[in-house]
Design a protein around this motif. Structure first.
Motif, short mmCIF file in Angstrom:
data_model
loop_
_atom_site.label_atom_id
_atom_site.label_comp_id
_atom_site.label_asym_id
_atom_site.label_seq_id
_atom_site.Cartn_x
_atom_site.Cartn_y
_atom_site.Cartn_z
N PRO A 204 0.80 -1.30 0.09
CA PRO A 204 0.15 -0.08 -0.07
C PRO A 204 0.96 1.19 0.09
CG PRO A 204 -0.12 -1.33 2.08
CD PRO A 204 0.50 -2.03 1.16
N GLU A 205 2.03 1.20 0.74
CA GLU A 205 2.78 2.45 0.57
C GLU A 205 3.36 2.96 -0.59
OE1 GLU A 205 6.78 4.28 2.88
OE2 GLU A 205 6.16 2.38 3.24
N ALA A 206 3.65 2.01 -1.61
CA ALA A 206 4.05 2.10 -2.87
C ALA A 206 2.89 2.67 -3.66
CB ALA A 206 4.79 0.98 -3.41
N GLN A 208 0.46 4.27 -2.54
CA GLN A 208 -0.12 5.54 -2.29
C GLN A 208 0.75 6.70 -3.10
OE1 GLN A 208 -0.31 6.21 2.09
NE2 GLN A 208 -0.84 8.58 1.73
N GLN A 209 2.12 6.14 -3.02
CA GLN A 209 3.00 7.30 -3.83
C GLN A 209 2.63 7.53 -5.01
OE1 GLN A 209 6.82 5.80 -3.03
NE2 GLN A 209 6.89 6.19 -0.94
N ARG A 220 -5.26 5.07 3.28
CA ARG A 220 -4.42 3.89 3.28
C ARG A 220 -4.50 2.94 4.37
NH1 ARG A 220 1.87 4.70 3.43
NH2 ARG A 220 1.90 3.87 5.49
N ASP A 222 -3.78 -1.94 5.06
CA ASP A 222 -3.27 -2.93 4.55
C ASP A 222 -3.80 -3.63 3.13
OD1 ASP A 222 -1.28 -2.82 6.53
OD2 ASP A 222 -2.52 -4.18 7.98
N ILE A 225 -5.79 1.10 -1.15
CA ILE A 225 -5.76 2.59 -1.07
C ILE A 225 -7.47 2.84 -1.43
CG2 ILE A 225 -5.32 4.62 -2.06
CD1 ILE A 225 -3.06 3.55 -0.48
#
Length: 570
Positions: A204-206, A208-209, A220, A222, A225
């Motif tokens: 999810p972090e990638a 979101q970017q 966000r 687990d 998104i």
């Protein structure tokens, strides 16, 4: 409470203007709203005696304020709300669109709500109205687009555009193994509440970017998104293990009863679902696509658009699904407008744009003479247009231009020209544009007469609906479709995303009667030619294949079809 009073006074002023009441009275309410807003008066704590201290408030408005303090309402305001169509009042929410403009638009074009106004702007209807023009029309359309951000449902076209933009960004992200549409947009409907996308690969972090430039209000988790596209459409990007991607996408994109039945069939065939993947007869099973998943269960693949009905599973061996019809199979562009009526681009420009999109023929169906609001063509201008078409065809541009008209179906069901003019066209799209709210029996009789007319080739946007704006006209659909089938009249799937008329549900009914269809963009500018893709989505959802759609024919076949149609119905 003070804010509520100010709002009621402001709304009363607007409603008075829309209702044609005395301008001085309307202005007095507007001034009173400003005075109350700026004063220390607060109906929650002030006394009725304090009303006298509000500057510019006369006896009548003072009595309305007292009424509000006692009951929380103003009867005169409520009466005005009943007197003024709700859609006209709603239009005052648009920035830069005041009561005077609304009344002018309503009087000239009969527009009664924001959805109809948006359609009119996109069809270039406001340009020639006194006091408007290109710039005003563009500003009104911009205001409507901002207003649309607050809506709960969105046109199919807007959803597709949002989804494709986000999919392109996701597929460009390093580590993404798969990114595909899921949810209701894959199942297809005329309006969409959210875009769902399934991704395998990154966390999810990638996500979101990469989505920060494409979504607002990002949340966000687990699972993936959530956010809103810049058009306001909710977007859900969910993460799935690669081994479960095809299964998850399938189940998330089917109607609930269909997905439940599919899961039962899977269990009966010893297909089990684990945390990261599937097992078939105890062995790892990672299907590449839906075809492989269905084949493993001994089923023929049900097209994604038809997974709304479990009968397609229960009777799977006996159902014959049509070949998938694609954009590349469309040979002709029908129902096209140009600057001869209310289009934005010239006849040659529209023809060449259609050629560049792969069409070998195009039929211009500008508006007929009764559509004065759309610069409809009288007999003299028709001759001029036909002369331009002849000249264009003689120049050899690699696309044939046919002569057509979108003839208004008049209230009595007749077409909008005498027979000697109707005979000059290669084909005719007959459409209702006025008196859309006729009683059911009268509208049925009107449409029956139109589809029986020997000059009618295609019944255009049959129900007259505007999605999210105007309900369909009330008539006996089965009777009209049955008569169209008997007469060989083609039914239009109007591909404009604000119409998508005939609906896919009624397409299925008409298909079962043996009716042929035309998927038409109803284009008013070059970019509108691409609307065909949305019409084809509805065609596929309706269970149509290429043979059901007349503009998949090549030019020779299409001309022969028109000749046979006229001969059969003579």
């Amino acid at each position: 409470m003070k804010e509520d009073l100010v709002r009621l006074l402001k709304d009363s002023a607007v409603l008075m203007e829309l209702n044609g009441e005395n301008a001085f009275k309307s202005r007095a309410y507007a001034n009173a709203a400003r005075a109350v807003d700026r004063s220390d008066f607060d109906p929650a704590v002030s006394s009725e005696n304090d009303i006298a201290g509000i500057p510019g408030v006369g006896k009548g408005i003072a009595e309305s304020i007292r009424e509000f303090m006692r009951s929380g309402a103003i009867a005169a305001h409520d009466e005005l709300r009943q007197a003024v169509p709700a859609g006209l009042f709603e239009m005052t929410q648009l920035k830069g669109v005041g009561p005077k403009k609304i009344l002018a638009i309503n009087e000239a074009l009969g527009i009664e709500n924001i959805g109809e106004l948006e359609y009119a702007c996109r069809e270039n209807r406001l340009v020639d109205l006194k006091g408007f023009g290109d710039k005003t029309q563009a500003k009104i359309l911009e205001s409507i687009e901002q207003w649309n951000l607050r809506k709960d449902n969105f046109h199919l076209g807007r959803a597709v555009e949002n989804a494709e933009e986000i999919l392109a960004a996701l597929r460009a992200l390093a580590g993404v193994q798969r990114a595909e549409l899921s949810g209701e947009l894959r199942l297809i409907d005329e309006t969409i509440s959210a875009v769902d996308i399934l991704v395998a690969g990154p966390g999810p972090e990638a996500l979101q970017q990469v989505l920060a430039d494409h979504l607002d209000d990002i949340e966000r988790s687990d699972a993936g998104i959530r956010g809103r596209g810049h058009s306001g459409l909710p977007v859900n990007v969910q993460i799935a293990p690669a081994g479960l991607f095809v299964w998850r996408r399938h189940q998330d994109s089917a109607a609930p009863d269909y997905a439940e039945r599919f899961a039962q069939i899977a269990a009966e065939n010893r297909l089990t679902i684990g945390g990261e993947g599937l097992k078939l007869d105890g062995r790892d099973f990672n299907p590449a696509d839906d075809d492989e998943l269905y084949a493993a269960l001994g089923l023929q693949t049900v097209p994604a658009e038809l997974r709304d009905d479990a009968v397609n599973l229960n009777n799977n061996k006996n159902v014959k699904f049509p070949p998938r019809v694609n954009d590349t199979e469309m040979r002709g562009m029908l129902h096209i407008h140009s600057t001869w009526s209310d289009g934005r681009d010239s006849l040659p420009d529209m023809a060449l744009a259609a050629r560049d999109l792969g069409s070998s023929y195009i039929c211009f169906c500008d508006h007929s003479r009764s559509a004065f609001y759309a610069n409809g063509l009288d007999a003299a201008r028709l001759k001029q247009q036909h002369a331009e078409i002849d000249e264009f065809n003689n120049q050899g541009h690699g696309i044939a231009v046919l002569k057509g008209i979108e003839s208004d179906i008049l209230p009595d069901g007749s077409l909008d020209y005498p027979d000697d003019v109707l005979e000059t066209f290669d084909m005719i799209v007959a459409s209702v544009h006025s008196v859309l709210n006729m009683a059911r029996d009268a509208m049925t009789a009107r449409l029956l007469r139109a589809v029986e007319n020997p000059y009618t080739t295609i019944l255009g946007h049959p129900t007259g609906r505007l999605l999210l704006a105007r309900k369909a006209s009330d008539f006996d659909m089965d009777a009209v479709l049955k008569r169209a089938a008997e007469c060989g009249t083609v039914i239009e799937i109007n591909a404009n995303p604000h119409r998508l008329d005939l609906s896919w549900r009624n397409v299925r009914r008409a298909r079962d009667m043996g009716i042929k269809f035309a998927v038409n963009p109803d284009a008013h500018r070059r970019d509108d030619l691409r609307y065909v893709r949305y019409g084809l989505m509805i065609a596929r959802k309706g269970g149509l294949g290429p043979d059901d759609i007349i503009n998949t024919m090549d030019e020779a076949q299409f001309r022969d079809f028109l000749a046979q149609q006229k001969k059969r119905r003579a």
